[in-house]
Write a protein that holds these residues in place. Structure first.
Motif, mmCIF file in Angstrom:
data_model
loop_
_atom_site.group_PDB
_atom_site.id
_atom_site.type_symbol
_atom_site.label_atom_id
_atom_site.label_comp_id
_atom_site.label_asym_id
_atom_site.label_seq_id
_atom_site.Cartn_x
_atom_site.Cartn_y
_atom_site.Cartn_z
ATOM 1 N N LYS A 23 0.831 -1.209 0.000
ATOM 2 C CA LYS A 23 0.000 0.000 0.000
ATOM 3 C C LYS A 23 0.864 1.258 0.000
ATOM 4 O O LYS A 23 0.568 2.227 -0.699
ATOM 5 N N ILE A 24 1.926 1.236 0.789
ATOM 6 C CA ILE A 24 2.840 2.392 0.823
ATOM 7 C C ILE A 24 3.477 2.591 -0.553
ATOM 8 O O ILE A 24 3.624 3.719 -1.040
ATOM 9 N N TYR A 26 2.171 1.788 -3.459
ATOM 10 C CA TYR A 26 1.180 2.360 -4.360
ATOM 11 C C TYR A 26 0.994 3.852 -4.098
ATOM 12 O O TYR A 26 0.868 4.652 -5.033
ATOM 13 N N VAL A 27 0.987 4.241 -2.814
ATOM 14 C CA VAL A 27 0.838 5.656 -2.478
ATOM 15 C C VAL A 27 2.009 6.467 -3.032
ATOM 16 O O VAL A 27 1.824 7.539 -3.642
ATOM 17 N N VAL A 28 3.222 5.935 -2.845
ATOM 18 C CA VAL A 28 4.407 6.633 -3.370
ATOM 19 C C VAL A 28 4.351 6.721 -4.887
ATOM 20 O O VAL A 28 4.664 7.763 -5.486
ATOM 21 N N TYR A 30 1.653 6.733 -6.842
ATOM 22 C CA TYR A 30 0.648 7.717 -7.242
ATOM 23 C C TYR A 30 1.142 9.144 -7.015
ATOM 24 O O TYR A 30 0.875 10.044 -7.823
ATOM 25 N N ILE A 31 1.855 9.356 -5.931
ATOM 26 C CA ILE A 31 2.401 10.697 -5.675
ATOM 27 C C ILE A 31 3.379 11.094 -6.776
ATOM 28 O O ILE A 31 3.352 12.223 -7.292
#
Length: 294
Positions: A23-24, A26-28, A30-31
């Motif tokens: 999840k981390i 994916y967040v990175v 997307y950022i």
């Protein structure tokens, strides 16, 4: 039992950690993608604000500041007084004609090279691939001399011929992988049914290659629409100029209308941007389909 329970707990904790790490990640990701998208959109936003300013606001206000009073008349000025309507229509029809010719001729050449057996096919393919390495600028003087001898200087046909010639190699290269992957059984069945070569190409092969044809068409359209060097070299009459050189009308010896230049650039970008937004999926689909040789 206790050791088994401990193992299960340990396995569960490992899965939890891996899930959290995913999840981390994916967040990175997307950022990063959002940051890249903002960076890519920055010139368009700047150009929009630029096109709504006058000369004083262009030089006195920060680049990304909103115009004090949006000057929509810049668009009206370039469309009527600036002759941009003529340049726009020229860009449209020259782009369409050159793109259609390139895609059709490229398809015929690729079909002959990949699906028909004849001596010299590899040599012809090699010549087209070598042509990709020829710089455009090195051909300007020979092309100008040739077009001048056959009276095509200041004629749209000089642009169309140049666009077709320089876009053929990349068009053939994109089509090659797709044509190699086409099943020969379909053509063999068509021959048994009495289908001629021409009928086979136009009725069977072309419909089967629609996705990659869309890809090559879009790529050709973008190049033809944005091309500047050939238009600036071969065309001198306003009635045959395209949008890419029309912007020079607002550059004078002593003064330059920067707002009008921004409006012209914005008008020239919008059609190709809209086309790409609606057809970007076809580009990816066609390139992916032609990337595997069967």
């Amino acid at each position: 039992m206790m050791s088994g329970t401990a193992g299960q707990l340990k396995g569960g904790s490992v899965k939890t950690r891996s899930g959290a790490a995913g999840k981390i990640g994916y967040v990175v990701l997307y950022i990063i993608l959002i940051a890249v998208a903002v960076f890519q959109l920055f010139p368009l936003v700047w150009l929009l604000f630029f096109s709504l300013k006058n000369n004083q606001e262009v030089f006195n206000l920060p680049p990304l500041s909103l115009p004090t009073h949006p000057h929509w008349e810049n668009y009206k000025k370039v469309w009527s007084a600036g002759n941009i309507d003529v340049y726009f229509l020229n860009s449209v029809w020259i782009t369409i004609v050159a793109t259609v010719l390139t895609v059709v001729l490229g398809s015929l050449v690729t079909y002959a090279i990949t699906r028909m057996k004849w001596k010299g096919s590899n040599l012809v393919l090699g010549l087209f691939m070598v042509a990709m390495m020829i710089p455009v600028h090195s051909t300007l003087i020979p092309l100008f001399s040739m077009f001048n001898k056959i009276h095509l200087i200041d004629h749209p046909l000089s642009l169309i011929l140049s666009y077709v010639a320089f876009n053929m190699p990349i068009t053939i290269m994109i089509l090659l992988g797709f044509y190699y992957a086409l099943p020969k059984e379909v053509e063999e069945a068509a021959v048994l049914d009495g289908c001629s070569v021409n009928q086979m190409f136009f009725r069977i092969v072309l419909p089967m290659t629609s996705s990659v044809l869309a890809t090559t068409g879009i790529i050709n359209m973008i190049y033809n629409w944005n091309e500047f060097i050939f238009v600036n070299t071969f065309i001198s009459s306003d009635k045959f100029k395209t949008l890419t050189v029309g912007v020079q009308n607002f550059i004078g010896q002593y003064t330059t209308d920067w707002g009008a230049i921004g409006a012209t650039l914005m008008i020239s970008i919008l059609p190709i941007l809209i086309a790409f937004l609606f057809l970007s999926d076809r580009i990816v689909e066609g390139i992916a389909a032609g990337s595997v040789k069967g």
